[in-house]
Design an enzyme around this catalytic site. Structure first.
Site, PDB file in Angstrom:
ATOM      1  N   GLU A   1       0.844  -1.181  -0.003  1.00  0.00           N
ATOM      2  CA  GLU A   1      -0.070  -0.111   0.072  1.00  0.00           C
ATOM      3  C   GLU A   1       0.800   1.138   0.214  1.00  0.00           C
ATOM      4  OE1 GLU A   1      -2.589   1.637  -0.472  1.00  0.00           O
ATOM      5  OE2 GLU A   1      -4.337   0.582   0.736  1.00  0.00           O
ATOM      6  N   ASP A   2       0.419   2.306  -0.550  1.00  0.00           N
ATOM      7  CA  ASP A   2       1.152   3.719  -0.268  1.00  0.00           C
ATOM      8  C   ASP A   2       0.817   4.187   0.844  1.00  0.00           C
ATOM      9  OD1 ASP A   2      -1.724   4.126  -0.807  1.00  0.00           O
ATOM     10  OD2 ASP A   2      -1.580   5.592  -2.515  1.00  0.00           O
TER      11      ASP A   2
ATOM     12  N   ASP B   1      -4.590   4.905   6.387  1.00  0.00           N
ATOM     13  CA  ASP B   1      -5.138   6.447   6.992  1.00  0.00           C
ATOM     14  C   ASP B   1      -6.445   5.876   7.802  1.00  0.00           C
ATOM     15  OD1 ASP B   1      -6.142   9.072   7.182  1.00  0.00           O
ATOM     16  OD2 ASP B   1      -7.068   9.161   5.333  1.00  0.00           O
TER      17      ASP B   1
ATOM     18  N   PHE C   1      -2.837  15.689   4.527  1.00  0.00           N
ATOM     19  CA  PHE C   1      -2.830  15.217   3.157  1.00  0.00           C
ATOM     20  C   PHE C   1      -1.412  15.473   2.146  1.00  0.00           C
ATOM     21  CE2 PHE C   1      -4.158  14.696  -1.342  1.00  0.00           C
ATOM     22  CZ  PHE C   1      -5.027  13.670  -1.277  1.00  0.00           C
TER      23      PHE C   1
ATOM     24  N   ARG D   1       1.656  12.149  -8.936  1.00  0.00           N
ATOM     25  CA  ARG D   1       2.302  10.818  -8.819  1.00  0.00           C
ATOM     26  C   ARG D   1       3.631  10.999  -9.017  1.00  0.00           C
ATOM     27  NH1 ARG D   1      -2.037   7.553  -7.687  1.00  0.00           N
ATOM     28  NH2 ARG D   1      -3.998   8.131  -8.955  1.00  0.00           N
TER      29      ARG D   1
HETATM   30  P1  5GP Z   1      -7.890   4.289   4.129  1.00  0.00           P
HETATM   31  O1  5GP Z   1      -8.687   3.433   3.730  1.00  0.00           O
HETATM   32  O2  5GP Z   1      -6.783   3.734   5.068  1.00  0.00           O
HETATM   33  O3  5GP Z   1      -8.652   5.389   4.831  1.00  0.00           O
HETATM   34  O4  5GP Z   1      -7.100   4.945   2.869  1.00  0.00           O
HETATM   35  C1  5GP Z   1      -6.085   4.334   2.171  1.00  0.00           C
HETATM   36  C2  5GP Z   1      -5.926   5.071   0.617  1.00  0.00           C
HETATM   37  O5  5GP Z   1      -6.645   6.524   1.008  1.00  0.00           O
HETATM   38  C3  5GP Z   1      -4.671   4.961   0.296  1.00  0.00           C
HETATM   39  O6  5GP Z   1      -4.375   4.045  -0.389  1.00  0.00           O
HETATM   40  C4  5GP Z   1      -4.850   6.147  -0.527  1.00  0.00           C
HETATM   41  O7  5GP Z   1      -5.055   5.930  -1.969  1.00  0.00           O
HETATM   42  C5  5GP Z   1      -5.760   7.306   0.047  1.00  0.00           C
HETATM   43  N1  5GP Z   1      -5.018   8.216   1.016  1.00  0.00           N
HETATM   44  C6  5GP Z   1      -5.177   8.366   2.215  1.00  0.00           C
HETATM   45  N2  5GP Z   1      -4.584   9.428   2.891  1.00  0.00           N
HETATM   46  C7  5GP Z   1      -3.916   9.907   1.753  1.00  0.00           C
HETATM   47  C8  5GP Z   1      -3.094  11.095   1.456  1.00  0.00           C
HETATM   48  O8  5GP Z   1      -2.669  11.777   2.393  1.00  0.00           O
HETATM   49  N3  5GP Z   1      -2.744  11.357   0.393  1.00  0.00           N
HETATM   50  C9  5GP Z   1      -3.272  10.858  -0.863  1.00  0.00           C
HETATM   51  N4  5GP Z   1      -2.887  11.110  -1.649  1.00  0.00           N
HETATM   52  N5  5GP Z   1      -3.870   9.706  -0.788  1.00  0.00           N
HETATM   53  C10 5GP Z   1      -4.244   9.369   0.603  1.00  0.00           C
END
Ligand code: 5GP
Length: 179
Positions: free
Chosen positions: A97-98, A101, A150, A163
């Site tokens: 995963e990147d 959150d 963010f 990206r």
């Molecule tokens: P989660 O489901 O854990 O809330 O979020 C995971 C996904 O949300 C990540 O794979 C990513 O694509 C997106 N995401 C969450 N936080 C950020 C952020 O700070 N920047 C960006 N660009 N994407 C985020």
């Protein structure tokens, strides 16, 4: 620095050094086994390719695309937009995963993948925002913990831009729609 970036959180050199460490650790942990990496599109692509280059293992690569985000906000509902091509039954799986959150995406992926009877399934994320967690998720490998901001760059986007930046940065408020 890009005109819309307010601050660089992680420089390219720090990214590469940490990813090399993660690759060493993963190679040691899975020594002698074949690892199936699952990249979560699109944000993990740069991380996955750098991590992959550092692995001293036999590795398969496959991808999934899920969606829970639109712009800066999570919708809270995760859906599969693109599924794996290969079966993972009996395999050692590492989800790449990147960023984690709320944890909802990883929670969904783990539940989904476990129904396919892999030998093991673990998570490797480049970035972690622990203060944003809505659901607890097990993260085996993590690159960096970051504050609740963010971020974009090194694969991560805002409305499909940024990206290609080689660093992790924070956007200027003026670059965010509606601000
Ligand atoms: P989660 O489901 O854990 O809330 O979020 C995971 C996904 O949300 C990540 O794979 C990513 O694509 C997106 N995401 C969450 N936080 C950020 C952020 O700070 N920047 C960006 N660009 N994407 C985020």
């Amino acid at each position: 620095m890009h005109r819309n970036i307010a601050e660089i959180l992680i420089e390219p050199e720090r990214l590469q050094a940490r990813i090399a460490e993660l690759a060493e650790k993963i190679s040691a942990d899975y020594h002698g086994r074949t690892l199936s990496l699952i990249g979560v599109l699109k944000g993990s692509v740069l991380f996955l390719s750098d991590l992959l280059k550092g692995l001293k293992l036999d590795a398969h690569v496959d991808f999934m695309m899920v969606s829970s985000y639109s712009g800066q906000k999570s919708t809270g509902v995760v859906r599969t937009l693109l599924d794996l091509k290969e079966s993972i039954e009996g395999r050692d799986v590492l989800v790449v995963e990147d960023i984690v959150d709320s944890g909802l995406t990883v929670d969904y992926l783990l539940k989904n993948l476990k129904t396919r009877r892999p030998r093991s399934v673990e998570v490797c994320t480049l970035l972690d925002k622990p203060s944003c967690r809505a659901v607890k998720v097990p993260i085996r490998y993590k690159g960096f913990e970051i504050p609740d901001k963010f971020v974009v760059g090194y694969g991560l986007d805002y409305n499909e831009l940024y990206r290609n930046l080689p660093y992790i940065g924070v956007l200027k408020p003026s670059a965010i729609k509606g601000k």
